[in-house]
Scaffold this active site. Structure first.
Site, mmCIF file in Angstrom:
data_model
loop_
_atom_site.group_PDB
_atom_site.id
_atom_site.type_symbol
_atom_site.label_atom_id
_atom_site.label_comp_id
_atom_site.label_asym_id
_atom_site.label_seq_id
_atom_site.Cartn_x
_atom_site.Cartn_y
_atom_site.Cartn_z
ATOM 1 N N VAL A 18 0.836 -1.211 0.000
ATOM 2 C CA VAL A 18 0.000 0.000 0.000
ATOM 3 C C VAL A 18 0.870 1.260 0.000
ATOM 4 O O VAL A 18 0.622 2.206 -0.759
ATOM 5 C CB VAL A 18 -0.983 -0.001 1.200
ATOM 6 C CG1 VAL A 18 -1.821 1.267 1.196
ATOM 7 C CG2 VAL A 18 -1.880 -1.229 1.144
ATOM 8 N N VAL A 136 -11.770 0.001 5.063
ATOM 9 C CA VAL A 136 -12.958 -0.781 4.693
ATOM 10 C C VAL A 136 -13.156 -0.743 3.181
ATOM 11 O O VAL A 136 -13.240 0.339 2.580
ATOM 12 C CB VAL A 136 -14.237 -0.231 5.375
ATOM 13 C CG1 VAL A 136 -15.467 -1.045 4.963
ATOM 14 C CG2 VAL A 136 -14.096 -0.233 6.889
ATOM 15 N N GLY A 138 -11.321 -1.325 0.521
ATOM 16 C CA GLY A 138 -10.281 -0.862 -0.411
ATOM 17 C C GLY A 138 -10.603 0.468 -1.062
ATOM 18 O O GLY A 138 -10.609 1.516 -0.412
ATOM 19 N N ILE A 140 -13.435 1.506 -2.486
ATOM 20 C CA ILE A 140 -14.812 2.037 -2.430
ATOM 21 C C ILE A 140 -14.866 3.111 -1.338
ATOM 22 O O ILE A 140 -14.511 2.840 -0.195
ATOM 23 C CB ILE A 140 -15.837 0.923 -2.089
ATOM 24 C CG1 ILE A 140 -15.752 -0.223 -3.097
ATOM 25 C CG2 ILE A 140 -17.247 1.496 -2.024
ATOM 26 C CD1 ILE A 140 -16.677 -1.398 -2.763
ATOM 27 N N GLY A 191 -1.517 -14.861 -4.714
ATOM 28 C CA GLY A 191 -1.164 -13.861 -3.691
ATOM 29 C C GLY A 191 -2.383 -13.166 -3.107
ATOM 30 O O GLY A 191 -2.270 -12.090 -2.514
ATOM 31 N N GLU A 194 -4.198 -13.519 2.712
ATOM 32 C CA GLU A 194 -3.342 -12.860 3.706
ATOM 33 C C GLU A 194 -2.368 -13.883 4.303
ATOM 34 O O GLU A 194 -2.675 -15.083 4.362
ATOM 35 C CB GLU A 194 -4.206 -12.319 4.867
ATOM 36 C CG GLU A 194 -5.279 -11.353 4.455
ATOM 37 C CD GLU A 194 -4.836 -9.897 4.509
ATOM 38 O OE1 GLU A 194 -3.731 -9.624 4.978
ATOM 39 O OE2 GLU A 194 -5.625 -9.049 4.053
ATOM 40 N N ASP A 205 -11.119 -10.640 8.815
ATOM 41 C CA ASP A 205 -10.875 -9.375 8.098
ATOM 42 C C ASP A 205 -12.201 -8.656 7.808
ATOM 43 O O ASP A 205 -12.349 -7.456 8.065
ATOM 44 C CB ASP A 205 -10.123 -9.700 6.786
ATOM 45 C CG ASP A 205 -10.093 -8.543 5.817
ATOM 46 O OD1 ASP A 205 -9.240 -7.668 5.990
ATOM 47 O OD2 ASP A 205 -10.931 -8.516 4.888
ATOM 48 N N LYS A 209 -14.146 -5.057 9.330
ATOM 49 C CA LYS A 209 -14.754 -3.984 8.529
ATOM 50 C C LYS A 209 -16.206 -3.736 8.974
ATOM 51 O O LYS A 209 -16.672 -2.593 9.016
ATOM 52 C CB LYS A 209 -14.684 -4.356 7.043
ATOM 53 C CG LYS A 209 -13.235 -4.429 6.543
ATOM 54 C CD LYS A 209 -13.118 -5.131 5.209
ATOM 55 C CE LYS A 209 -11.666 -5.263 4.773
ATOM 56 N NZ LYS A 209 -11.461 -6.181 3.658
ATOM 57 N N GLY A 308 -5.995 -4.583 -2.858
ATOM 58 C CA GLY A 308 -4.987 -4.383 -3.902
ATOM 59 C C GLY A 308 -4.344 -3.024 -3.774
ATOM 60 O O GLY A 308 -4.874 -2.094 -3.165
HETATM 61 N N1 HSE Z 1 -7.588 -9.784 2.323
HETATM 62 C C1 HSE Z 1 -8.454 -8.684 2.189
HETATM 63 C C2 HSE Z 1 -9.502 -9.013 1.139
HETATM 64 C C3 HSE Z 1 -7.684 -7.453 1.819
HETATM 65 O O1 HSE Z 1 -9.398 -10.060 0.512
HETATM 66 O O2 HSE Z 1 -10.455 -8.278 0.961
HETATM 67 C C4 HSE Z 1 -8.376 -6.186 2.203
HETATM 68 O O3 HSE Z 1 -8.705 -6.156 3.547
#
Ligand code: HSE
Length: 445
Positions: A18, A136, A138, A140, A191, A194, A205, A209, A308
């Site tokens: 990031v 939260v 990415g 959006i 990839g 996580e 994850d 959020k 991403g």
């Molecule tokens: N591993 C998370 C996902 C990345 O797949 O959405 C963003 O939090």
């Protein structure tokens, strides 16, 4: 008088995916961004763990350092981006920056979930700010949307797909009829998963959020341990096939619903059967989708890349821009709204327990294929006042079968008790598994 644009210095903690994205994309669109903001922007310092690490984005060597104090104690740096993740060092640098009145921008959902209440208070008492758009979904802009654009609403329902990796796995399981395990192997190779796989696969994850969205919309902090959090590990191809036959798709959904009758909130994260006619059921691959229903605006839907480098850095740059605006600069062509942390502080709201959830359910029983099995199961369920809506059976090899039912509306405590009781029957081969059916329409009428 011709004033030259003010220089705004930014310090980055962390220069991973990031962090490099933020650098790369500020450089890519620098002229436009600076023109819009009316300032010059400089990432003047980057704190990294390892100075020798090769990175795909090359930056001047003299701005890289391992010493956090070179950002924290620099009075010229007003904006600090915490992009290191985790909750140890990230907490320390965030605390320290906020205490110095700096504006902190983060993508760190785990840190907000664990320490958000403290960090937002700390920001407030030090005249600092804590921005978290990238935490939260990415790219959006859901934080800004709820906080600012929908500020005039009470929210009855917020739900969505908040983990791209799980959505990718479920999408491919549905399209190819493949097993969870085989697609997980591919997702790892790409990839997408996580390093701590439980974050994606066990729903943590996405639950983080959901907790942030709950805070944002209701000013109400819930703890991860107090909400239903289930990932996609137990979903089989049979479940997906059966869901499709019944007119549903299976998605990992975060759901926050407010019951106006008793001012209670239900906050949950789990796989759910959602009608395939819902727009969100068509959000596939690594995309995220969030539906927000407000009493004024009605239902809105936001779809985009939830993870991403580029998508996430877009949100970090948005927060940096808000920070620039707050720092005051008369040349900006953009007016940002006040960055209030939340607009509806409802500490009196009650969180419903898992057992109190009322839903319809899909239940799969792995059974021996013998006479009377269905009758035995349905007796147990009837004993808990659970009525079946649909019943299907699939014959398997080795004299085994799957019985897949859907139920009418019932509370979750009853489903759990009935499934536990059925597990004890001789004809049952494996613990029954259930998936909640989520029909947004039922929450909005
Ligand atoms: N591993 C998370 C996902 C990345 O797949 O959405 C963003 O939090």
């Amino acid at each position: 008088m011709d004033e030259s644009p003010k220089l705004i210095n930014i310090g980055l903690f962390g220069f991973g995916v990031v962090g490099q994205g933020v650098w790369k994309n500020i450089e890519k669109n620098r002229t436009t961004l600076e023109g819009r903001l009316g300032v010059r922007i400089s990432i003047s310092r980057i704190v990294v763990r390892d100075l020798t690490q090769k990175r795909s984005v090359v930056v001047p060597n003299d701005i890289l350092t391992t010493d956090p104090d070179l950002i924290l104690n620099d009075p010229e740096i007003d904006i600090v981006c915490e992009l290191i993740g985790g909750t140890d060092l990230a907490l320390k640098v965030t605390e320290s920056a906020l205490k110095k009145g700096k504006i902190v921008v983060t993508a760190n959902k785990a840190l907000i979930c664990e320490h958000g209440e403290y960090l937002f208070d700390l920001a407030k008492s030090n005249g600092a700010q804590y921005f978290y758009e990238a935490s939260v979904a990415g790219g959006i802009p859901i934080i800004k949307t709820i906080r600012e654009s929908l500020v005039g609403n009470h929210f009855s329902l917020i739900f969505g797909i908040l983990n791209g990796t799980s959505n990718y796995i479920l999408t491919r399981m549905e399209r190819e009829g493949s097993s969870f395990d085989s697609i997980l192997v591919d997702a790892r190779k790409l990839g997408y998963v996580e390093a701590d796989e439980a974050l994606d696969i066990d729903g943590i994850d996405a639950a983080h959020k959901v907790i942030i969205l709950t805070y944002l919309a209701y000013g109400f902090w819930v703890k991860l341990k107090d909400i239903t959090c289930e990932g996609i590990r137990l979903i089989s191809q049979y479940d997906i096939e059966m869901a499709c036959q019944l007119g549903y798709r299976i998605k990992l959904l975060g759901i926050i619903s407010k019951d106006l009758s008793d001012e209670s909130l239900t906050v949950r994260l789990h796989p759910a059967l959602i009608p395939s006619t819902e727009l969100i059921a068509d959000v596939n691959e690594v995309y995220n989708g969030i539906s927000v229903t407000g009493d004024v605006v009605g239902t809105t839907l936001f779809v985009g890349r939830g993870a991403g480098q580029d998508a996430t850095s877009s949100s970090v740059i948005s927060d940096i821009s808000d920070a620039v605006s707050l720092l005051g600069n008369s040349n900006s062509t953009i007016q940002h709204a006040s960055p209030i942390s939340y607009f509806e502080n409802q500490k009196g709201l009650k969180l419903r327990t898992q057992g109190e959830l009322e839903s319809r359910y899909y239940v799969r029983f792995d059974v021996r294929d013998e006479e009377g099995v269905l009758a035995e199961i349905s007796n147990v369920f009837a004993g808990h006042h659970i009525s079946f809506s649909t019943v299907n059976q699939k014959e398997l090899e080795d004299n085994l079968a799957l019985i897949m039912v859907t139920t009418h509306l019932i509370n979750e405590a009853s489903i759990i008790k009935a499934c536990n009781e059925v597990e004890g029957l001789n004809v049952i081969n494996k613990k029954p598994s259930f998936i909640r059916i989520f029909n947004p329409f039922e929450f909005l009428s």
